[in-house]
Design a protein around this motif. Structure first.
Motif, PDB file in Angstrom:
ATOM      1  N   THR A  79       0.840  -1.196   0.000  1.00 53.70           N
ATOM      2  CA  THR A  79       0.000   0.000   0.000  1.00 53.70           C
ATOM      3  C   THR A  79       0.874   1.243   0.000  1.00 53.70           C
ATOM      4  O   THR A  79       2.014   1.205   0.461  1.00 53.70           O
ATOM      5  N   THR A  80       0.341   2.334  -0.540  1.00 57.37           N
ATOM      6  CA  THR A  80       1.051   3.617  -0.478  1.00 57.37           C
ATOM      7  C   THR A  80       0.260   4.639   0.327  1.00 57.37           C
ATOM      8  O   THR A  80       0.693   5.782   0.461  1.00 57.37           O
ATOM      9  N   ASP A  81      -0.885   4.261   0.849  1.00 52.50           N
ATOM     10  CA  ASP A  81      -1.657   5.159   1.700  1.00 52.50           C
ATOM     11  C   ASP A  81      -0.857   5.426   2.975  1.00 52.50           C
ATOM     12  O   ASP A  81      -0.481   4.481   3.685  1.00 52.50           O
ATOM     13  N   PRO A  82      -0.558   6.689   3.291  1.00 51.17           N
ATOM     14  CA  PRO A  82       0.314   6.972   4.438  1.00 51.17           C
ATOM     15  C   PRO A  82      -0.153   6.368   5.748  1.00 51.17           C
ATOM     16  O   PRO A  82       0.655   5.856   6.532  1.00 51.17           O
ATOM     17  N   GLY A  83      -1.467   6.417   6.022  1.00 52.00           N
ATOM     18  CA  GLY A  83      -1.977   5.860   7.266  1.00 52.00           C
ATOM     19  C   GLY A  83      -1.815   4.353   7.324  1.00 52.00           C
ATOM     20  O   GLY A  83      -1.429   3.790   8.362  1.00 52.00           O
ATOM     21  N   ALA A  84      -2.090   3.688   6.212  1.00 52.52           N
ATOM     22  CA  ALA A  84      -1.947   2.227   6.165  1.00 52.52           C
ATOM     23  C   ALA A  84      -0.480   1.819   6.262  1.00 52.52           C
ATOM     24  O   ALA A  84      -0.147   0.814   6.904  1.00 52.52           O
ATOM     25  N   VAL A  85       0.403   2.597   5.627  1.00 54.10           N
ATOM     26  CA  VAL A  85       1.834   2.303   5.711  1.00 54.10           C
ATOM     27  C   VAL A  85       2.299   2.353   7.160  1.00 54.10           C
ATOM     28  O   VAL A  85       2.958   1.434   7.655  1.00 54.10           O
ATOM     29  N   LEU A  86       1.956   3.424   7.863  1.00 49.05           N
ATOM     30  CA  LEU A  86       2.381   3.555   9.257  1.00 49.05           C
ATOM     31  C   LEU A  86       1.780   2.459  10.130  1.00 49.05           C
ATOM     32  O   LEU A  86       2.451   1.921  11.023  1.00 49.05           O
ATOM     33  N   ALA A  87       0.516   2.104   9.891  1.00 52.54           N
ATOM     34  CA  ALA A  87      -0.129   1.074  10.699  1.00 52.54           C
ATOM     35  C   ALA A  87       0.568  -0.277  10.536  1.00 52.54           C
ATOM     36  O   ALA A  87       0.795  -0.998  11.519  1.00 52.54           O
ATOM     37  N   ARG A  88       0.921  -0.619   9.305  1.00 48.37           N
ATOM     38  CA  ARG A  88       1.562  -1.914   9.065  1.00 48.37           C
ATOM     39  C   ARG A  88       2.996  -1.925   9.580  1.00 48.37           C
ATOM     40  O   ARG A  88       3.459  -2.935  10.116  1.00 48.37           O
ATOM     41  N   VAL A  89       3.701  -0.826   9.418  1.00 51.01           N
ATOM     42  CA  VAL A  89       5.056  -0.750   9.962  1.00 51.01           C
ATOM     43  C   VAL A  89       5.013  -0.817  11.496  1.00 51.01           C
ATOM     44  O   VAL A  89       5.847  -1.473  12.124  1.00 51.01           O
ATOM     45  N   ASN A  90       4.045  -0.158  12.095  1.00 48.50           N
ATOM     46  CA  ASN A  90       3.896  -0.218  13.555  1.00 48.50           C
ATOM     47  C   ASN A  90       3.724  -1.659  14.030  1.00 48.50           C
ATOM     48  O   ASN A  90       4.404  -2.100  14.966  1.00 48.50           O
ATOM     49  N   ASP A  91       2.819  -2.393  13.398  1.00 49.90           N
ATOM     50  CA  ASP A  91       2.586  -3.782  13.810  1.00 49.90           C
ATOM     51  C   ASP A  91       3.835  -4.629  13.610  1.00 49.90           C
ATOM     52  O   ASP A  91       4.124  -5.527  14.418  1.00 49.90           O
ATOM     53  N   LEU A  92       4.577  -4.356  12.550  1.00 50.13           N
ATOM     54  CA  LEU A  92       5.809  -5.105  12.299  1.00 50.13           C
ATOM     55  C   LEU A  92       6.836  -4.831  13.387  1.00 50.13           C
ATOM     56  O   LEU A  92       7.468  -5.761  13.908  1.00 50.13           O
ATOM     57  N   LEU A  93       7.003  -3.582  13.765  1.00 48.72           N
ATOM     58  CA  LEU A  93       7.977  -3.236  14.802  1.00 48.72           C
ATOM     59  C   LEU A  93       7.574  -3.804  16.162  1.00 48.72           C
ATOM     60  O   LEU A  93       8.424  -4.250  16.935  1.00 48.72           O
ATOM     61  N   VAL A  94       6.277  -3.774  16.452  1.00 44.97           N
ATOM     62  CA  VAL A  94       5.802  -4.360  17.714  1.00 44.97           C
ATOM     63  C   VAL A  94       6.105  -5.854  17.739  1.00 44.97           C
ATOM     64  O   VAL A  94       6.558  -6.399  18.757  1.00 44.97           O
ATOM     65  N   ALA A  95       5.870  -6.530  16.610  1.00 44.52           N
ATOM     66  CA  ALA A  95       6.121  -7.967  16.547  1.00 44.52           C
ATOM     67  C   ALA A  95       7.598  -8.296  16.700  1.00 44.52           C
ATOM     68  O   ALA A  95       7.960  -9.353  17.228  1.00 44.52           O
ATOM     69  N   MET A  96       8.472  -7.380  16.263  1.00 49.52           N
ATOM     70  CA  MET A  96       9.912  -7.608  16.384  1.00 49.52           C
ATOM     71  C   MET A  96      10.401  -7.443  17.819  1.00 49.52           C
ATOM     72  O   MET A  96      11.494  -7.897  18.163  1.00 49.52           O
ATOM     73  N   ALA A  97       9.588  -6.780  18.669  1.00 49.21           N
ATOM     74  CA  ALA A  97       9.901  -6.613  20.098  1.00 49.21           C
ATOM     75  C   ALA A  97      11.311  -6.054  20.313  1.00 49.21           C
ATOM     76  O   ALA A  97      12.098  -6.575  21.105  1.00 49.21           O
ATOM     77  N   CYS A  98      11.608  -4.962  19.618  1.00 50.42           N
ATOM     78  CA  CYS A  98      12.935  -4.350  19.736  1.00 50.42           C
ATOM     79  C   CYS A  98      13.113  -3.573  21.040  1.00 50.42           C
ATOM     80  O   CYS A  98      14.236  -3.283  21.443  1.00 50.42           O
ATOM     81  N   GLY A  99      12.003  -3.194  21.664  1.00 49.93           N
ATOM     82  CA  GLY A  99      12.097  -2.424  22.894  1.00 49.93           C
ATOM     83  C   GLY A  99      12.302  -0.945  22.672  1.00 49.93           C
ATOM     84  O   GLY A  99      12.519  -0.195  23.626  1.00 49.93           O
ATOM     85  N   LEU A 100      12.256  -0.492  21.425  1.00 45.55           N
ATOM     86  CA  LEU A 100      12.395   0.915  21.094  1.00 45.55           C
ATOM     87  C   LEU A 100      11.152   1.383  20.350  1.00 45.55           C
ATOM     88  O   LEU A 100      10.412   0.585  19.775  1.00 45.55           O
ATOM     89  N   PHE A 101      10.930   2.697  20.361  1.00 43.83           N
ATOM     90  CA  PHE A 101       9.842   3.255  19.552  1.00 43.83           C
ATOM     91  C   PHE A 101      10.377   4.412  18.726  1.00 43.83           C
ATOM     92  O   PHE A 101      11.479   4.918  18.970  1.00 43.83           O
ATOM     93  N   VAL A 102       9.592   4.839  17.747  1.00 42.01           N
ATOM     94  CA  VAL A 102      10.036   5.886  16.844  1.00 42.01           C
ATOM     95  C   VAL A 102       8.855   6.772  16.454  1.00 42.01           C
ATOM     96  O   VAL A 102       7.773   6.269  16.155  1.00 42.01           O
ATOM     97  N   THR A 103       9.053   8.069  16.496  1.00 42.39           N
ATOM     98  CA  THR A 103       8.053   8.973  15.938  1.00 42.39           C
ATOM     99  C   THR A 103       8.316   9.080  14.437  1.00 42.39           C
ATOM    100  O   THR A 103       9.446   8.893  13.973  1.00 42.39           O
ATOM    101  N   CYS A 104       7.264   9.385  13.684  1.00 45.56           N
ATOM    102  CA  CYS A 104       7.435   9.400  12.231  1.00 45.56           C
ATOM    103  C   CYS A 104       6.315  10.183  11.571  1.00 45.56           C
ATOM    104  O   CYS A 104       5.161  10.137  12.012  1.00 45.56           O
ATOM    105  N   SER A 105       6.658  10.927  10.525  1.00 40.79           N
ATOM    106  CA  SER A 105       5.674  11.490   9.604  1.00 40.79           C
ATOM    107  C   SER A 105       5.950  10.883   8.241  1.00 40.79           C
ATOM    108  O   SER A 105       7.114  10.825   7.810  1.00 40.79           O
ATOM    109  N   PHE A 106       4.886  10.429   7.577  1.00 44.50           N
ATOM    110  CA  PHE A 106       5.046   9.825   6.254  1.00 44.50           C
ATOM    111  C   PHE A 106       4.110  10.517   5.275  1.00 44.50           C
ATOM    112  O   PHE A 106       2.916  10.669   5.549  1.00 44.50           O
ATOM    113  N   LEU A 107       4.662  10.962   4.143  1.00 43.05           N
ATOM    114  CA  LEU A 107       3.902  11.704   3.145  1.00 43.05           C
ATOM    115  C   LEU A 107       3.927  10.993   1.798  1.00 43.05           C
ATOM    116  O   LEU A 107       4.917  10.336   1.459  1.00 43.05           O
ATOM    117  N   ARG A 108       2.852  11.169   1.049  1.00 48.51           N
ATOM    118  CA  ARG A 108       2.797  10.683  -0.332  1.00 48.51           C
ATOM    119  C   ARG A 108       2.523  11.867  -1.249  1.00 48.51           C
ATOM    120  O   ARG A 108       1.499  12.545  -1.105  1.00 48.51           O
TER     121      ARG A 108
END
Length: 277
Positions: free
Chosen positions: A123-152
């Motif tokens: 997907t290239t929809d900014p909201g969907a991109v961030l949502a899927r990346v968020n779930d991926l990072l949570v699943a990786m359990a890195c213990g870190l978080f990141v703020t982000c703005s994504f534009l199309r």
């Protein structure tokens, strides 16, 4: 560093003084070598954190600037990226990872890779991109978080769509000299909780203008509120929106000098020429 103490009844001999000097010199050289290794590591990681150049896109001129933290290792958590997405539109991201060390730098690489993978395939929809990346990072359990703005940026539609994950608001300006802070709704930083949603705001681009993304190191300091910094950037961009993007990015980054910050800082400038692709 080693210390030797001598009593008055035990004055050091010439040989003892020489041995002491050799030991102290060795300690100094070891410290220099360690610092050199740390600087080389920081430089290598920093180079991997950021793109070597931004892609050229018809109808859009871009520029980016980054300055490292003013203390400690030159490894920061601020980053940006820009790339052509799977549907031919142009994606731009900026963010700030928790922490300022080698682990944070490595996490930046993971975030950039995840953004490109999602936006390049599903997907290239900014909201969907961030949502899927968020779930991926949570699943990786890195213990870190990141703020982000994504534009199309969609040249054919004349539209700039953006979504925010706990990141600093952007600033815009147009050919009429108007400028303001983009106080769109957003979601939590990426990597904290699964299932987060990120609302998308769509900005029609009917005329020439500028859209400026930045990190909090540009606009916030120990005794310098972020609102004041954003207002300073908005005023600057409004007065010079039609300047060369490289010059505008450099001038925006100078706002950081007003804040008294010691954090790293990043700026991305998008100059839209008002034409559709």
């Amino acid at each position: 560093m080693s210390r030797l103490r001598f009593t008055r009844s035990q004055a050091p001999s010439g040989e003892e003084l020489l041995n002491t000097l050799v030991k102290l010199t060795g300690d100094v050289l070891d410290g220099i070598k360690l610092q050199q290794a740390r600087v080389e590591l920081a430089t290598a990681l920093q180079r991997l954190m950021l793109p070597s150049e931004l892609p050229q896109v018809p109808g859009l001129r871009t520029s980016a600037r980054y300055v490292p933290a003013r203390k400690g290792l030159d490894i920061g958590g601020d980053w940006y990226d820009a790339f052509t997405m799977g549907d031919g539109t142009f994606g731009v991201a900026i963010g700030d990872v928790q922490g300022h060390d080698a682990e944070a730098a490595a996490f930046v690489g993971q975030v950039r890779t995840a953004l490109r993978a999602v936006a390049g395939g599903t997907t290239t929809d900014p909201g969907a991109v961030l949502a899927r990346v968020n779930d991926l990072l949570v699943a990786m359990a890195c213990g870190l978080f990141v703020t982000c703005s994504f534009l199309r940026f969609d040249a054919s539609a004349g539209e700039l769509a953006d979504a925010r994950a706990g990141h600093v608001p952007a600033v815009w300006a147009d050919a009429d000299g108007r400028s303001d802070i983009v106080l769109d709704a957003g979601g939590l930083p990426l990597g904290m909780f699964p299932g987060e949603e990120y609302p998308v705001t769509r900005h029609p681009l009917r005329a020439q203008g500028a859209f400026v993304l930045l990190t909090d190191g540009v606009v916030e300091g120990p005794e310098f509120p972020i609102e004041r910094g954003l207002e300073a950037v908005a005023k600057l961009v409004g007065a010079g929106f039609d300047a060369d993007p490289d010059l505008l990015a450099t001038e925006v980054l100078k706002v950081a000098d007003l804040t008294g910050h010691d954090d790293d800082a990043a700026v991305v400038v998008l100059r839209y020429d008002g034409r559709r692709g």
